[in-house]
Write a protein that holds these residues in place. Structure first.
Motif, PDB file in Angstrom:
ATOM      1  N   VAL A 193       0.870  -1.175   0.000  1.00  0.00           N
ATOM      2  CA  VAL A 193       0.000   0.000   0.000  1.00  0.00           C
ATOM      3  C   VAL A 193       0.908   1.227   0.000  1.00  0.00           C
ATOM      4  CG1 VAL A 193      -1.778   1.282   1.234  1.00  0.00           C
ATOM      5  CG2 VAL A 193      -1.790  -1.225   1.267  1.00  0.00           C
ATOM      6  N   ASN A 194       0.665   2.137  -0.925  1.00  0.00           N
ATOM      7  CA  ASN A 194       1.544   3.289  -1.098  1.00  0.00           C
ATOM      8  C   ASN A 194       0.750   4.588  -0.962  1.00  0.00           C
ATOM      9  OD1 ASN A 194       4.406   4.075  -2.123  1.00  0.00           O
ATOM     10  ND2 ASN A 194       3.025   5.301  -3.392  1.00  0.00           N
ATOM     11  N   ILE A 195       1.227   5.514  -0.125  1.00  0.00           N
ATOM     12  CA  ILE A 195       0.585   6.822   0.018  1.00  0.00           C
ATOM     13  C   ILE A 195       1.671   7.898   0.036  1.00  0.00           C
ATOM     14  CG2 ILE A 195      -1.465   5.990   1.229  1.00  0.00           C
ATOM     15  CD1 ILE A 195      -0.182   6.909   3.838  1.00  0.00           C
ATOM     16  N   GLY A 196       1.315   9.082  -0.437  1.00  0.00           N
ATOM     17  CA  GLY A 196       2.286  10.164  -0.437  1.00  0.00           C
ATOM     18  C   GLY A 196       1.669  11.452  -0.901  1.00  0.00           C
ATOM     19  N   GLY A 197       2.462  12.502  -0.891  1.00  0.00           N
ATOM     20  CA  GLY A 197       1.965  13.787  -1.345  1.00  0.00           C
ATOM     21  C   GLY A 197       3.012  14.864  -1.268  1.00  0.00           C
ATOM     22  N   TYR A 198       2.695  15.970  -1.926  1.00  0.00           N
ATOM     23  CA  TYR A 198       3.561  17.140  -1.905  1.00  0.00           C
ATOM     24  C   TYR A 198       3.280  17.933  -0.645  1.00  0.00           C
ATOM     25  CZ  TYR A 198       5.772  21.523  -3.314  1.00  0.00           C
ATOM     26  OH  TYR A 198       6.562  22.650  -3.360  1.00  0.00           O
ATOM     27  N   VAL A 199       4.308  18.142   0.163  1.00  0.00           N
ATOM     28  CA  VAL A 199       4.148  18.826   1.446  1.00  0.00           C
ATOM     29  C   VAL A 199       4.184  20.336   1.267  1.00  0.00           C
ATOM     30  CG1 VAL A 199       5.096  19.094   3.771  1.00  0.00           C
ATOM     31  CG2 VAL A 199       5.189  16.865   2.632  1.00  0.00           C
ATOM     32  N   GLY A 200       5.046  20.818   0.407  1.00  0.00           N
ATOM     33  CA  GLY A 200       5.230  22.238   0.196  1.00  0.00           C
ATOM     34  C   GLY A 200       6.691  22.624   0.302  1.00  0.00           C
ATOM     35  N   TYR A 201       7.015  23.811  -0.217  1.00  0.00           N
ATOM     36  CA  TYR A 201       8.388  24.326  -0.178  1.00  0.00           C
ATOM     37  C   TYR A 201       9.384  23.371  -0.837  1.00  0.00           C
ATOM     38  CZ  TYR A 201       6.205  27.328   3.309  1.00  0.00           C
ATOM     39  OH  TYR A 201       5.361  28.186   3.960  1.00  0.00           O
ATOM     40  N   GLY A 202       8.916  22.619  -1.839  1.00  0.00           N
ATOM     41  CA  GLY A 202       9.782  21.709  -2.560  1.00  0.00           C
ATOM     42  C   GLY A 202       9.838  20.300  -1.999  1.00  0.00           C
ATOM     43  N   PHE A 203       9.236  20.061  -0.830  1.00  0.00           N
ATOM     44  CA  PHE A 203       9.333  18.758  -0.172  1.00  0.00           C
ATOM     45  C   PHE A 203       8.128  17.870  -0.484  1.00  0.00           C
ATOM     46  CE2 PHE A 203      12.112  21.392   2.444  1.00  0.00           C
ATOM     47  CZ  PHE A 203      13.202  20.558   2.627  1.00  0.00           C
ATOM     48  N   ALA A 204       8.409  16.574  -0.654  1.00  0.00           N
ATOM     49  CA  ALA A 204       7.358  15.562  -0.834  1.00  0.00           C
ATOM     50  C   ALA A 204       7.690  14.376   0.062  1.00  0.00           C
ATOM     51  CB  ALA A 204       7.257  15.129  -2.291  1.00  0.00           C
ATOM     52  N   LEU A 205       6.659  13.666   0.491  1.00  0.00           N
ATOM     53  CA  LEU A 205       6.827  12.539   1.395  1.00  0.00           C
ATOM     54  C   LEU A 205       6.071  11.339   0.842  1.00  0.00           C
ATOM     55  CD1 LEU A 205       8.168  11.968   4.180  1.00  0.00           C
ATOM     56  CD2 LEU A 205       5.930  12.383   5.210  1.00  0.00           C
ATOM     57  N   ASN A 206       6.705  10.158   0.878  1.00  0.00           N
ATOM     58  CA  ASN A 206       6.077   8.946   0.376  1.00  0.00           C
ATOM     59  C   ASN A 206       6.304   7.807   1.369  1.00  0.00           C
ATOM     60  OD1 ASN A 206       4.833   7.631  -2.196  1.00  0.00           O
ATOM     61  ND2 ASN A 206       6.472   6.235  -1.626  1.00  0.00           N
ATOM     62  N   TYR A 207       5.246   7.002   1.612  1.00  0.00           N
ATOM     63  CA  TYR A 207       5.354   5.875   2.532  1.00  0.00           C
ATOM     64  C   TYR A 207       4.673   4.660   1.914  1.00  0.00           C
ATOM     65  CZ  TYR A 207       4.220   2.744   6.397  1.00  0.00           C
ATOM     66  OH  TYR A 207       4.075   1.628   7.188  1.00  0.00           O
ATOM     67  N   SER A 208       5.308   3.494   2.076  1.00  0.00           N
ATOM     68  CA  SER A 208       4.706   2.253   1.600  1.00  0.00           C
ATOM     69  C   SER A 208       4.772   1.200   2.687  1.00  0.00           C
ATOM     70  CB  SER A 208       5.401   1.750   0.328  1.00  0.00           C
ATOM     71  OG  SER A 208       6.725   1.351   0.602  1.00  0.00           O
ATOM     72  N   PHE A 209       3.741   0.379   2.719  1.00  0.00           N
ATOM     73  CA  PHE A 209       3.611  -0.714   3.685  1.00  0.00           C
ATOM     74  C   PHE A 209       3.391  -1.998   2.912  1.00  0.00           C
ATOM     75  CE2 PHE A 209       0.717  -3.487   6.073  1.00  0.00           C
ATOM     76  CZ  PHE A 209       1.479  -3.715   7.221  1.00  0.00           C
ATOM     77  N   GLU A 210       4.273  -2.981   3.086  1.00  0.00           N
ATOM     78  CA  GLU A 210       4.177  -4.241   2.364  1.00  0.00           C
ATOM     79  C   GLU A 210       3.934  -5.397   3.333  1.00  0.00           C
ATOM     80  OE1 GLU A 210       7.330  -5.116  -0.349  1.00  0.00           O
ATOM     81  OE2 GLU A 210       7.678  -3.000  -0.842  1.00  0.00           O
ATOM     82  N   PHE A 211       3.192  -6.384   2.850  1.00  0.00           N
ATOM     83  CA  PHE A 211       2.999  -7.597   3.626  1.00  0.00           C
ATOM     84  C   PHE A 211       3.048  -8.793   2.688  1.00  0.00           C
ATOM     85  CE2 PHE A 211      -1.055  -5.782   2.492  1.00  0.00           C
ATOM     86  CZ  PHE A 211      -1.803  -6.845   2.006  1.00  0.00           C
ATOM     87  N   GLY A 212       3.510  -9.918   3.208  1.00  0.00           N
ATOM     88  CA  GLY A 212       3.704 -11.096   2.390  1.00  0.00           C
ATOM     89  C   GLY A 212       2.428 -11.871   2.153  1.00  0.00           C
ATOM     90  N   THR A 213       2.316 -12.457   0.955  1.00  0.00           N
ATOM     91  CA  THR A 213       1.180 -13.301   0.599  1.00  0.00           C
ATOM     92  C   THR A 213       1.615 -14.703   0.221  1.00  0.00           C
ATOM     93  OG1 THR A 213       1.267 -12.558  -1.707  1.00  0.00           O
ATOM     94  CG2 THR A 213      -0.150 -11.311  -0.195  1.00  0.00           C
ATOM     95  N   GLY A 214       2.924 -14.918   0.102  1.00  0.00           N
ATOM     96  CA  GLY A 214       3.423 -16.231  -0.263  1.00  0.00           C
ATOM     97  C   GLY A 214       4.928 -16.271  -0.273  1.00  0.00           C
ATOM     98  N   GLY A 215       5.481 -17.469  -0.447  1.00  0.00           N
ATOM     99  CA  GLY A 215       6.921 -17.625  -0.496  1.00  0.00           C
ATOM    100  C   GLY A 215       7.588 -17.242   0.809  1.00  0.00           C
ATOM    101  N   ILE A 216       8.812 -16.764   0.721  1.00  0.00           N
ATOM    102  CA  ILE A 216       9.565 -16.386   1.908  1.00  0.00           C
ATOM    103  C   ILE A 216       8.966 -15.159   2.595  1.00  0.00           C
ATOM    104  CG2 ILE A 216      11.189 -14.867   0.723  1.00  0.00           C
ATOM    105  CD1 ILE A 216      13.383 -15.985   2.531  1.00  0.00           C
ATOM    106  N   ASN A 217       8.192 -14.346   1.837  1.00  0.00           N
ATOM    107  CA  ASN A 217       7.600 -13.144   2.421  1.00  0.00           C
ATOM    108  C   ASN A 217       6.486 -13.474   3.419  1.00  0.00           C
ATOM    109  OD1 ASN A 217       9.025 -11.005   0.867  1.00  0.00           O
ATOM    110  ND2 ASN A 217       8.047 -12.019  -0.862  1.00  0.00           N
ATOM    111  N   LYS A 218       5.828 -14.619   3.224  1.00  0.00           N
ATOM    112  CA  LYS A 218       4.732 -14.984   4.116  1.00  0.00           C
ATOM    113  C   LYS A 218       5.285 -15.476   5.448  1.00  0.00           C
ATOM    114  CE  LYS A 218       0.371 -17.549   4.169  1.00  0.00           C
ATOM    115  NZ  LYS A 218      -0.508 -18.479   3.423  1.00  0.00           N
ATOM    116  N   GLY A 219       4.918 -14.835   6.502  1.00  0.00           N
ATOM    117  CA  GLY A 219       5.379 -15.214   7.821  1.00  0.00           C
ATOM    118  C   GLY A 219       6.668 -14.547   8.249  1.00  0.00           C
ATOM    119  N   SER A 220       7.291 -13.776   7.355  1.00  0.00           N
ATOM    120  CA  SER A 220       8.543 -13.110   7.714  1.00  0.00           C
ATOM    121  C   SER A 220       8.328 -11.691   8.230  1.00  0.00           C
ATOM    122  CB  SER A 220       9.486 -13.085   6.513  1.00  0.00           C
ATOM    123  OG  SER A 220       8.898 -12.395   5.415  1.00  0.00           O
TER     124      SER A 220
END
Length: 331
Positions: free
Chosen positions: A257-284
């Motif tokens: 899930v990715n969210i972000g935006g332009y803060v102002g004065y030239g600055f922008a902020l972006n954040y992402s949250f990932e979770f596993g659905t299979g393979g080594i990512n699941k349960g890690s």
């Protein structure tokens, strides 16, 4: 209970004659910073930019991957030539990877709202294994020989191209074009670090929906020699060209899930949250990534718009919303 992975690296060290150096850290930063995906796209929005990124993967694993990345680029000639660079440090347990690169890109105007991006870059890599951080090993092991680490360094080069027509982008890159070049290992008799050739294909389109809303679709395919391909696809909604949110799917078993935006004065902020659905990512555990960006000379709040106001309207929107002449009867 959290899992320790130190023993995994010890086994790799003891039983492997060659260690692959291709487990480069992934990122979702390219969703709003194309340079992070293909350095040929420096200056895509005609601004000079700098991005600072931190990524923490697999939170349920002790000493899971942590990556700090700094990249940016600046204009050196008439909005056509751009010079960029990147540095990052990735640490996973006892294994560390450092990268430094410098890039040059050129933007060729090929027609109305059409551009071709060309880029070349040089990379320096250093891999190291910290022996002093390993636990429950025998100090008298002849493999150690009193050393605290095993390290190696190498150089590589890459190139990329991207075609841009209004909201459409289609690109290809070889982040590491030199095949099978081994690292210069500092300790004789140590396992070899080796780098393989890498291929990258990507395509995206910025759709105009209703007033103030856009939708960016993105597809990325990565392939490294002797390793399975990696495919990503995402959809991200953009509001007023200054705030965004979306979803990303990775075929290795991850959703983001990715969210972000332009803060102002030239600055922008972006954040992402990932979770596993299979393979080594699941349960890690989950993955968190946050990026702080600064854009030089940003005057308005439209982050998803070219500095000169060009390339910001899709062909479909132009054709549908063409103004209709008014006929006025003065009788």
């Amino acid at each position: 209970m959290k899992i320790r992975i130190t023993y995994l690296f010890l086994l790799l060290l003891v039983f492997s004659g060659t260690l692959s150096a291709q487990q480069f850290p992934l990122t979702t930063q390219y969703l709003y910073n194309p340079y992070a995906l293909n350095p040929a796209m420096a200056g895509y929005f005609n601004y000079s930019e700098i991005h600072l990124d931190y990524r923490r993967e697999w939170t349920q694993i002790d000493d899971g991957p942590k990556t700090v990345r700094l990249n940016g680029f600046g204009n050196i000639y008439k909005q056509k030539m751009w010079l960029g660079g990147e540095m990052y440090m990735d640490k996973t347990g006892v294994f560390s990877l450092f990268k430094a690169s410098v890039s040059y890109s050129y933007i060729l105007q090929t027609g109305d709202n059409q551009r071709l991006f060309f880029g070349v870059w040089a990379n320096y890599f250093q891999n190291s294994i910290s022996l002093s951080d390993m636990t429950e090993i025998n100090p008298a092991d002849p493999l150690l020989q009193g050393r605290s680490s095993i390290s190696g360094s190498t150089f590589n080069a890459g190139f990329g191209i991207d075609y841009n027509w209004q909201g459409l982008n289609v690109g290809f890159a070889m982040p590491n074009a030199m095949a099978d070049n081994s690292y210069d290992v500092t300790n004789p008799g140590s396992p070899d670090f080796k780098m393989q050739r890498e291929f990258l294909f990507h395509a995206s389109y910025l759709f105009y929906l209703v007033d103030n809303w856009q939708l960016q679709g993105f597809a990325v395919y990565r392939k490294t020699k002797n390793m399975p391909g990696n495919f990503e696809m995402s959809a991200m909604a953009v509001y007023m060209k200054q705030a965004w949110a979306g979803l990303l799917y990775r075929n290795t078993g991850a959703l983001a899930v990715n969210i972000g935006g332009y803060v102002g004065y030239g600055f922008a902020l972006n954040y992402s949250f990932e979770f596993g659905t299979g393979g080594i990512n699941k349960g890690s555990g989950t993955t968190h990534e946050i990026t702080l960006s600064y854009r030089f000379g940003q005057q308005n709040r439209k982050y998803f718009e070219n500095k000169n106001g060009e390339y910001s309207r899709s062909y479909r929107r132009q054709s549908i919303y063409k103004p209709t002449p008014q006929i006025i009867d003065y009788r």
